[in-house]
Design an enzyme around this catalytic site. Structure first.
Site, PDB file in Angstrom:
ATOM      1  N   LYS A   1      44.405  46.887 -17.423  1.00 18.79           N
ATOM      2  CA  LYS A   1      45.235  48.102 -17.449  1.00 18.79           C
ATOM      3  C   LYS A   1      45.308  48.685 -18.854  1.00 18.79           C
ATOM      4  O   LYS A   1      45.374  49.903 -19.025  1.00 18.79           O
ATOM      5  CB  LYS A   1      46.641  47.790 -16.935  1.00 18.79           C
ATOM      6  CG  LYS A   1      46.704  47.488 -15.441  1.00 18.79           C
ATOM      7  CD  LYS A   1      46.635  48.768 -14.617  1.00 18.79           C
ATOM      8  CE  LYS A   1      46.874  48.506 -13.143  1.00 18.79           C
ATOM      9  NZ  LYS A   1      46.812  49.716 -12.328  1.00 18.79           N
TER      10      LYS A   1
ATOM     11  N   PHE B   1      61.210  36.935  -1.095  1.00 19.78           N
ATOM     12  CA  PHE B   1      62.608  36.543  -0.835  1.00 19.78           C
ATOM     13  C   PHE B   1      63.092  37.122   0.502  1.00 19.78           C
ATOM     14  O   PHE B   1      63.785  36.438   1.261  1.00 19.78           O
ATOM     15  CB  PHE B   1      63.532  37.028  -1.967  1.00 19.78           C
ATOM     16  CG  PHE B   1      63.441  36.233  -3.252  1.00 19.78           C
ATOM     17  CD1 PHE B   1      62.520  35.211  -3.425  1.00 19.78           C
ATOM     18  CD2 PHE B   1      64.305  36.514  -4.319  1.00 19.78           C
ATOM     19  CE1 PHE B   1      62.436  34.488  -4.621  1.00 19.78           C
ATOM     20  CE2 PHE B   1      64.243  35.794  -5.514  1.00 19.78           C
ATOM     21  CZ  PHE B   1      63.307  34.796  -5.666  1.00 19.78           C
TER      22      PHE B   1
ATOM     23  N   VAL C   1      58.084  39.119  -5.730  1.00 20.98           N
ATOM     24  CA  VAL C   1      59.357  38.434  -5.519  1.00 20.98           C
ATOM     25  C   VAL C   1      60.195  39.055  -4.391  1.00 20.98           C
ATOM     26  O   VAL C   1      60.785  38.329  -3.584  1.00 20.98           O
ATOM     27  CB  VAL C   1      60.141  38.320  -6.849  1.00 20.98           C
ATOM     28  CG1 VAL C   1      60.644  39.664  -7.362  1.00 20.98           C
ATOM     29  CG2 VAL C   1      61.283  37.352  -6.716  1.00 20.98           C
TER      30      VAL C   1
ATOM     31  N   TYR D   1      44.644  41.416 -15.376  1.00 25.27           N
ATOM     32  CA  TYR D   1      45.416  42.598 -14.968  1.00 25.27           C
ATOM     33  C   TYR D   1      45.923  43.344 -16.210  1.00 25.27           C
ATOM     34  O   TYR D   1      45.679  44.544 -16.367  1.00 25.27           O
ATOM     35  CB  TYR D   1      46.577  42.135 -14.100  1.00 25.27           C
ATOM     36  CG  TYR D   1      47.446  43.230 -13.524  1.00 25.27           C
ATOM     37  CD1 TYR D   1      47.002  44.036 -12.483  1.00 25.27           C
ATOM     38  CD2 TYR D   1      48.739  43.434 -14.007  1.00 25.27           C
ATOM     39  CE1 TYR D   1      47.828  45.022 -11.938  1.00 25.27           C
ATOM     40  CE2 TYR D   1      49.568  44.412 -13.464  1.00 25.27           C
ATOM     41  CZ  TYR D   1      49.103  45.197 -12.427  1.00 25.27           C
ATOM     42  OH  TYR D   1      49.918  46.168 -11.892  1.00 25.27           O
TER      43      TYR D   1
ATOM     44  N   GLN E   1      65.047  34.442 -15.573  1.00 20.50           N
ATOM     45  CA  GLN E   1      64.198  35.541 -16.060  1.00 20.50           C
ATOM     46  C   GLN E   1      64.634  36.839 -15.366  1.00 20.50           C
ATOM     47  O   GLN E   1      65.182  36.783 -14.263  1.00 20.50           O
ATOM     48  CB  GLN E   1      62.700  35.257 -15.800  1.00 20.50           C
ATOM     49  CG  GLN E   1      62.245  35.276 -14.365  1.00 20.50           C
ATOM     50  CD  GLN E   1      62.404  33.941 -13.648  1.00 20.50           C
ATOM     51  OE1 GLN E   1      63.355  33.211 -13.868  1.00 20.50           O
ATOM     52  NE2 GLN E   1      61.482  33.628 -12.758  1.00 20.50           N
TER      53      GLN E   1
HETATM   54  P1  NAD Z   1      48.936  47.269  -3.536  1.00 18.58           P
HETATM   55  O1  NAD Z   1      48.187  46.004  -3.760  1.00 18.58           O
HETATM   56  O2  NAD Z   1      49.819  47.366  -2.344  1.00 18.58           O
HETATM   57  O3  NAD Z   1      47.957  48.514  -3.517  1.00 18.58           O
HETATM   58  C1  NAD Z   1      46.731  48.555  -4.197  1.00 18.58           C
HETATM   59  C2  NAD Z   1      45.721  49.253  -3.300  1.00 18.58           C
HETATM   60  O4  NAD Z   1      44.459  49.341  -3.991  1.00 18.58           O
HETATM   61  C3  NAD Z   1      45.441  48.467  -2.012  1.00 18.58           C
HETATM   62  O5  NAD Z   1      45.447  49.332  -0.908  1.00 18.58           O
HETATM   63  C4  NAD Z   1      44.057  47.864  -2.236  1.00 18.58           C
HETATM   64  O6  NAD Z   1      43.378  47.623  -1.028  1.00 18.58           O
HETATM   65  C5  NAD Z   1      43.412  48.924  -3.105  1.00 18.58           C
HETATM   66  N1  NAD Z   1      42.300  48.433  -3.943  1.00 18.58           N
HETATM   67  C6  NAD Z   1      42.285  47.331  -4.731  1.00 18.58           C
HETATM   68  N2  NAD Z   1      41.096  47.228  -5.353  1.00 18.58           N
HETATM   69  C7  NAD Z   1      40.347  48.308  -4.970  1.00 18.58           C
HETATM   70  C8  NAD Z   1      39.040  48.756  -5.260  1.00 18.58           C
HETATM   71  N3  NAD Z   1      38.238  48.085  -6.097  1.00 18.58           N
HETATM   72  N4  NAD Z   1      38.613  49.895  -4.665  1.00 18.58           N
HETATM   73  C9  NAD Z   1      39.395  50.583  -3.801  1.00 18.58           C
HETATM   74  N5  NAD Z   1      40.635  50.199  -3.456  1.00 18.58           N
HETATM   75  C10 NAD Z   1      41.113  49.068  -4.046  1.00 18.58           C
HETATM   76  O7  NAD Z   1      49.787  47.509  -4.876  1.00 18.58           O
HETATM   77  P2  NAD Z   1      50.857  48.634  -5.243  1.00 18.58           P
HETATM   78  O8  NAD Z   1      52.114  47.950  -5.560  1.00 18.58           O
HETATM   79  O9  NAD Z   1      50.842  49.708  -4.237  1.00 18.58           O
HETATM   80  O10 NAD Z   1      50.262  49.174  -6.616  1.00 18.58           O
HETATM   81  C11 NAD Z   1      49.570  50.394  -6.724  1.00 18.58           C
HETATM   82  C12 NAD Z   1      49.240  50.654  -8.187  1.00 18.58           C
HETATM   83  O11 NAD Z   1      50.442  50.725  -8.952  1.00 18.58           O
HETATM   84  C13 NAD Z   1      48.367  49.576  -8.808  1.00 18.58           C
HETATM   85  O12 NAD Z   1      47.426  50.178  -9.676  1.00 18.58           O
HETATM   86  C14 NAD Z   1      49.356  48.757  -9.623  1.00 18.58           C
HETATM   87  O13 NAD Z   1      48.752  48.157 -10.720  1.00 18.58           O
HETATM   88  C15 NAD Z   1      50.363  49.821 -10.037  1.00 18.58           C
HETATM   89  N6  NAD Z   1      51.670  49.208 -10.313  1.00 18.58           N
HETATM   90  C16 NAD Z   1      52.459  48.766  -9.290  1.00 18.58           C
HETATM   91  C17 NAD Z   1      53.678  48.169  -9.598  1.00 18.58           C
HETATM   92  C18 NAD Z   1      54.617  47.676  -8.524  1.00 18.58           C
HETATM   93  O14 NAD Z   1      55.658  47.124  -8.849  1.00 18.58           O
HETATM   94  N7  NAD Z   1      54.370  47.857  -7.250  1.00 18.58           N
HETATM   95  C19 NAD Z   1      54.072  48.015 -10.933  1.00 18.58           C
HETATM   96  C20 NAD Z   1      53.219  48.453 -11.924  1.00 18.58           C
HETATM   97  C21 NAD Z   1      52.029  49.073 -11.607  1.00 18.58           C
HETATM   98  N1  UDP Z   2      59.188  34.947  -8.536  1.00 12.84           N
HETATM   99  C1  UDP Z   2      59.991  33.969  -7.956  1.00 12.84           C
HETATM  100  N2  UDP Z   2      59.720  33.583  -6.682  1.00 12.84           N
HETATM  101  C2  UDP Z   2      58.709  34.119  -5.945  1.00 12.84           C
HETATM  102  C3  UDP Z   2      57.903  35.129  -6.528  1.00 12.84           C
HETATM  103  C4  UDP Z   2      58.172  35.501  -7.835  1.00 12.84           C
HETATM  104  O1  UDP Z   2      60.930  33.471  -8.592  1.00 12.84           O
HETATM  105  O2  UDP Z   2      58.544  33.711  -4.781  1.00 12.84           O
HETATM  106  C5  UDP Z   2      59.500  35.392  -9.912  1.00 12.84           C
HETATM  107  C6  UDP Z   2      58.302  35.437 -10.846  1.00 12.84           C
HETATM  108  O3  UDP Z   2      58.095  34.168 -11.460  1.00 12.84           O
HETATM  109  C7  UDP Z   2      58.733  36.505 -11.830  1.00 12.84           C
HETATM  110  C8  UDP Z   2      59.584  37.455 -10.996  1.00 12.84           C
HETATM  111  O4  UDP Z   2      59.949  36.729  -9.835  1.00 12.84           O
HETATM  112  O5  UDP Z   2      59.531  35.936 -12.842  1.00 12.84           O
HETATM  113  C9  UDP Z   2      58.844  38.727 -10.568  1.00 12.84           C
HETATM  114  O6  UDP Z   2      57.611  38.335  -9.998  1.00 12.84           O
HETATM  115  P1  UDP Z   2      56.613  39.377  -9.328  1.00 12.84           P
HETATM  116  O7  UDP Z   2      55.369  38.629  -9.000  1.00 12.84           O
HETATM  117  O8  UDP Z   2      57.310  40.103  -8.232  1.00 12.84           O
HETATM  118  O9  UDP Z   2      56.356  40.469 -10.466  1.00 12.84           O
HETATM  119  P2  UDP Z   2      55.892  40.367 -11.997  1.00 12.84           P
HETATM  120  O10 UDP Z   2      56.024  38.966 -12.494  1.00 12.84           O
HETATM  121  O11 UDP Z   2      54.482  40.826 -12.004  1.00 12.84           O
HETATM  122  O12 UDP Z   2      56.847  41.257 -12.689  1.00 12.84           O
END
Ligand code: NAD
Ligand code: UDP
Length: 314
Positions: A148, A190, A186, A144, A208
């Site tokens: 990215k 939760f 998370v 990932y 964390q």
């Molecule tokens: P999500 O998993 O809910 O949404 C991702 C969507 O992309 C899904 O609908 C999935 O079916 C689709 N998808 C995955 N692979 C695909 C492919 N090969 N072709 C077409 N569709 C595909 O996640 P999200 O939280 O909505 O995240 C959306 C974007 O934002 C992602 O690129 C993610 O990396 C980025 N992002 C999200 C967060 C967050 O906290 N939610 C943080 C940082 C970055």
């Molecule tokens: N985490 C946790 N319990 C869970 C899921 C996640 O304690 O059931 C912790 C995880 O280890 C991380 C933080 O919550 O430290 C955020 O995790 P998440 O997967 O939501 O996002 P990311 O690590 O990608 O920021």
């Protein structure tokens, strides 16, 4: 009216973005392979004749005459992006090449949903955009993180070499309605555990930190980012700087729900970042004083309401 392509439009963030773009009177094409997204998230949008959804995998080229592309397709939860790590890299890298190729051909502006994960386990705190990060290139999160990072490089190089108009945002942990209840992140974990009265799974000692942004604030930042007059802008952090430990998060959720759930402590996953907080000075400066407005307890309450309804549906 613009014609706008949203990849990953059936996912958590994508579905909110589609709503917002339709509300502004645009035509929206949602591309999704439904790996982590769902038709449920976009079901109400089918009543709008300006909305169209196409089942498509962005690792395969796609063509449509569009004015703007928001590239969001990619699983975002560690359990989902690690399920098929090679596919995650393909989605980030081949998907970016395909969407940038489309932007080049049709002269569309394109925005990349990058991530705070490009900073890895950060040594600089809070994270500014000038920080290059601390990523383990061969660890379990690298599919990932490095995917990215490569996508950011592709965006930069398509801009320099092919004059494609690009925007890059680095999104920090975002939550809200339309998260998948089995998403594994998370906040959804939760809330679902607390609503069901199950044990709340704290990974590691729970000390964390993460800084949690409600989805509406993100969508506002994304749209402002796309709409700046620049041919090139980014990377720009979009997040809420209020930082919490996972123990504080769990306690907030337990209090809001009035849950009897107990905390249990499970092993911390490898390479789990110890701290994360965005420096959002650049976003404030470039995006017309953009600032997150919804603070944790308000956002959590809206998300709890959503999951309560979802669990009633069974
Ligand atoms: P999500 O998993 O809910 O949404 C991702 C969507 O992309 C899904 O609908 C999935 O079916 C689709 N998808 C995955 N692979 C695909 C492919 N090969 N072709 C077409 N569709 C595909 O996640 P999200 O939280 O909505 O995240 C959306 C974007 O934002 C992602 O690129 C993610 O990396 C980025 N992002 C999200 C967060 C967050 O906290 N939610 C943080 C940082 C970055
Ligand atoms: N985490 C946790 N319990 C869970 C899921 C996640 O304690 O059931 C912790 C995880 O280890 C991380 C933080 O919550 O430290 C955020 O995790 P998440 O997967 O939501 O996002 P990311 O690590 O990608 O920021």
């Amino acid at each position: 009216m613009k014609r706008i392509l949203v990849t990953g439009g059936a996912g958590f963030i994508g579905s909110h973005l589609c709503v917002r773009l339709l509300e502004e009177g645009n035509e929206v094409i949602c591309l999704d392979n439904y790996f982590t997204g769902s038709k449920r998230n976009i079901l109400p949008l089918f009543q709008n004749p300006l909305f169209e959804a196409i089942r498509h995998d962005i690792t395969i080229p796609f063509h449509a005459e569009v004015d703007e592309i928001y590239n969001l397709a990619c699983p975002a939860s560690p359990i989902h992006y690690q399920f098929d790590s090679i596919k995650t890299i393909q989605t980030s890298v081949m998907g970016a090449i395909n969407m940038l190729g489309l932007a080049k051909r049709v002269k569309a502006k394109i925005l990349q949903a990058s991530t705070s994960e490009v900073y890895g386990d950060p040594i600089i705190h809070p994270q500014t955009e000038s920080y290059w990060g601390n990523v383990n290139p061969i660890g379990p999160r690298s599919c990932y993180d490095e995917g990215k990072r490569c996508a950011e490089s592709l965006f930069m190089n398509y801009h320099i070499q092919n004059r494609v108009a690009i925007k890059i945002i680095r999104i920090f942990n975002t939550y809200g309605p339309n998260m998948n209840q089995n998403d594994g992140r998370v906040i959804s974990n939760f809330i679902v555990q607390a609503l069901k009265g199950e044990d709340i799974t704290i990974f590691g000692d729970g000390l964390q930190t993460r800084s949690f942004q409600y989805v509406d604030d993100l969508v506002e930042g994304m749209v402002r980012m796309m709409n700046t007059g620049d041919d090139f802008l980014g990377p720009v952090n979009i997040g809420n700087p209020n930082e919490f430990t996972m123990l504080e998060l769990a306690q907030n959720i337990i209090d809001l729900i009035g849950s009897k759930s107990k905390l249990i402590f499970l092993p911390l996953p490898q390479d789990d970042p110890k701290q994360r907080q965005p420096d959002i000075s650049l976003a404030r400066q470039k995006l017309g004083d953009w600032t997150p407005k919804i603070q944790l307890r308000d956002g959590l309450q809206k998300t709890i309401n959503y999951f309560e309804e979802l669990l009633k549906e069974g």
